[in-house]
Design a protein around this motif. Sequence first.
Motif, short mmCIF file in Angstrom:
data_model
loop_
_atom_site.label_atom_id
_atom_site.label_comp_id
_atom_site.label_asym_id
_atom_site.label_seq_id
_atom_site.Cartn_x
_atom_site.Cartn_y
_atom_site.Cartn_z
N ASP A 173 68.08 22.93 17.22
CA ASP A 173 70.16 23.07 17.47
C ASP A 173 70.56 21.26 17.62
O ASP A 173 69.19 19.99 18.16
CB ASP A 173 70.72 22.72 18.96
N PHE A 174 70.77 20.63 16.40
CA PHE A 174 70.76 19.45 16.14
C PHE A 174 72.59 19.36 15.97
O PHE A 174 73.59 19.95 15.20
CB PHE A 174 70.78 19.39 14.43
N LYS A 175 72.96 18.23 16.91
CA LYS A 175 74.51 17.54 17.42
C LYS A 175 74.53 16.07 16.76
O LYS A 175 73.88 15.22 17.61
CB LYS A 175 74.68 17.92 18.60
N LEU A 176 75.75 15.70 16.36
CA LEU A 176 76.35 14.38 16.71
C LEU A 176 77.73 14.42 16.90
O LEU A 176 78.17 15.32 16.72
CB LEU A 176 76.17 13.48 14.60
N VAL A 177 77.58 13.11 17.83
CA VAL A 177 78.91 12.95 18.14
C VAL A 177 79.33 11.77 18.36
O VAL A 177 78.16 10.74 18.35
CB VAL A 177 78.82 13.33 19.76
N ALA A 178 80.50 11.39 17.76
CA ALA A 178 81.51 10.42 18.13
C ALA A 178 82.66 10.14 19.18
O ALA A 178 83.12 10.67 18.72
CB ALA A 178 81.11 9.58 17.01
N THR A 179 82.91 8.30 19.16
CA THR A 179 84.37 9.38 19.91
C THR A 179 84.41 7.07 20.14
O THR A 179 83.34 6.45 20.64
CB THR A 179 84.04 9.66 21.78
N ASP A 180 85.93 6.74 20.46
CA ASP A 180 86.20 5.62 20.43
C ASP A 180 86.89 5.71 21.47
O ASP A 180 87.89 4.58 22.31
CB ASP A 180 86.80 4.85 19.39
N ARG A 181 86.62 6.25 22.39
CA ARG A 181 88.22 6.48 23.44
C ARG A 181 88.61 7.33 23.56
O ARG A 181 89.79 7.69 24.23
CB ARG A 181 87.82 5.62 25.19
N HIS A 182 89.79 7.46 22.50
CA HIS A 182 91.03 8.22 22.36
C HIS A 182 91.09 9.50 20.89
O HIS A 182 92.02 10.43 21.11
CB HIS A 182 91.68 6.51 21.31
N ARG A 183 89.96 9.52 21.03
CA ARG A 183 88.83 10.61 19.61
C ARG A 183 87.64 11.01 20.26
O ARG A 183 87.14 9.84 20.29
CB ARG A 183 90.01 10.41 17.85
N LEU A 184 87.46 12.18 19.23
CA LEU A 184 86.26 12.70 19.76
C LEU A 184 85.87 13.44 18.43
O LEU A 184 86.66 14.26 17.77
CB LEU A 184 86.21 12.99 20.76
N ASN A 332 98.55 10.43 17.44
CA ASN A 332 97.81 9.57 16.44
C ASN A 332 98.55 10.75 15.47
O ASN A 332 97.36 10.81 14.58
CB ASN A 332 96.56 8.32 16.58
N SER A 333 99.02 10.30 14.42
CA SER A 333 99.16 10.45 13.16
C SER A 333 97.74 10.47 11.81
O SER A 333 96.89 10.92 11.23
CB SER A 333 100.20 10.20 11.91
N LYS A 334 97.03 8.64 12.04
CA LYS A 334 96.10 8.81 11.43
C LYS A 334 94.54 8.95 11.87
O LYS A 334 94.40 9.62 11.37
CB LYS A 334 96.18 7.21 11.69
N TYR A 335 95.04 9.22 13.24
CA TYR A 335 93.88 10.82 14.01
C TYR A 335 93.54 11.54 13.40
O TYR A 335 92.35 12.29 12.93
CB TYR A 335 94.14 10.19 14.99
N MET A 336 95.13 12.39 12.82
CA MET A 336 94.79 13.28 12.84
C MET A 336 94.43 13.72 11.68
O MET A 336 93.93 14.87 10.95
CB MET A 336 96.11 14.32 12.96
N LEU A 337 95.18 13.12 11.02
CA LEU A 337 94.61 12.93 9.19
C LEU A 337 92.96 12.70 8.66
O LEU A 337 92.51 12.96 7.31
CB LEU A 337 94.92 11.79 8.34
N SER A 367 82.66 26.86 13.40
CA SER A 367 82.07 26.88 14.91
C SER A 367 80.95 25.43 14.97
O SER A 367 80.81 25.96 16.04
CB SER A 367 81.67 27.96 15.44
N GLN A 368 80.61 24.74 14.43
CA GLN A 368 80.06 23.86 14.60
C GLN A 368 80.46 22.88 14.15
O GLN A 368 79.93 21.35 14.17
CB GLN A 368 78.90 24.18 12.89
N SER A 369 82.20 22.43 14.31
CA SER A 369 82.51 21.28 13.78
C SER A 369 83.66 22.02 15.47
O SER A 369 84.39 22.36 15.12
CB SER A 369 83.30 21.10 12.24
N LEU A 370 84.03 20.30 16.22
CA LEU A 370 85.01 20.34 16.67
C LEU A 370 85.75 19.15 17.31
O LEU A 370 85.01 17.88 16.88
CB LEU A 370 84.34 20.10 18.43
N TYR A 371 86.92 18.66 16.81
CA TYR A 371 87.41 17.16 16.99
C TYR A 371 88.32 17.10 17.78
O TYR A 371 89.04 17.92 18.17
CB TYR A 371 88.25 16.93 15.59
#
Length: 380
Positions: A173-184, A332-337, A367-371
């Motif tokens: 299982d290989f996983k990458l995660v990124a967040t700026d505290r407002h989105r992930l 935030n529409s930019k985050y969704m785009l 099922s591998q991606s989540l936002y």
Amino acid sequence: MKIRVLKHELNESIQHVSKAISSRTTIPILTGIKIEVNYQGMTLTASDTDISIQAYIPVEDNEKQIVQVERPGSVVLPAKFFVEIIKKLPSSEIEMELLDGFQTRITSGSTDIQMVGMDPEEYPVLPSIEENEVISIQGDLLKNMIKQTTFSISTNETSPILTGILWDINGNDFKLVATDRHRLASRTAQIDNADEIRVSNVVISGKTLNELSKIIPDQNTIVDIVVADNQVLFKIDRVLFYTRILDGTYPDTSRIIPTNYKSELVIDTKKLSESIDRAYLLSREEKSNIVRLQTFENSTIEISSSSTELGKVVEQLDVIQYTGDPLRISFNSKYMLDVLKVVESEQLHIGFTGAMSPMIVKPVDDSQSLYLILPYRTTN
């Protein structure tokens, strides 16, 4: 040092290593590219202390002569000029000769250039990494995973750990995660990991991974990854890419991802993307990028945004499926785009846990991606 080398091969290697050159370095030798030549070929190295890239050009490849070595040697040449001049040389073959005092003569066709070089002995030694455990991954998969997460890193240097992407490898299982505290953004994949390697709390700069992504070829290439105490080495064909692991502990993001929703919808990705793109045109004028989404009982949603100077846009969209409570949420529409640009599925599943709770976006057939996007509190 005296060699003849094919321009295309040399230029390609220079383009790879030059990604490690920083204009902000205070160490003069690191403004250059180190060139080392022996009878097996030539090696180019560049570094900014955070990342180091090394490219190797063999004497022969598939029975094709690439480098002719008359005399081995080494020199460091100023990257800014060297990168540009090699691209613009007229002939398909280049001759390089090291003269006294690290002066380097470069000739191609009728062009004759003399460059002032630097002492290669002053160049820092690359990190030594023991290759006890090697993780292998398809290059196109790694590029995709980076693209689908890196947009969510923080650009605020006050939290350096959040400018990176968290790597987690547990067996296959290989996983990458990124967040700026407002989105992930989270992306997982299955890899063939025969050694059942475990990697946790390895955080690599998002900017660095974007540079790595540019080096990985589009065709089917295997990338070998070696994780050491404070360094990670990526091996791509004849390129070695070293990067420093960011200091600190990445926050536990698993606790903020909801598993139950009060409202859920499935919607066409393209239609939602186009609608939010239009709403974004007005929302960006307010510098807030706020767009509102409201659900209705007849399987429709309303997307709206407004600008005090320009007016407002309101749009109704049919959804494929809707269950749960009525909802009105601002985000935030930019985050969704940013999410919609990297999603490859034709349909999206969006889960809501309330007007002020995180919204979860997932591709329907992946099922591998989540936002995750945090909503905004608005007065209306």
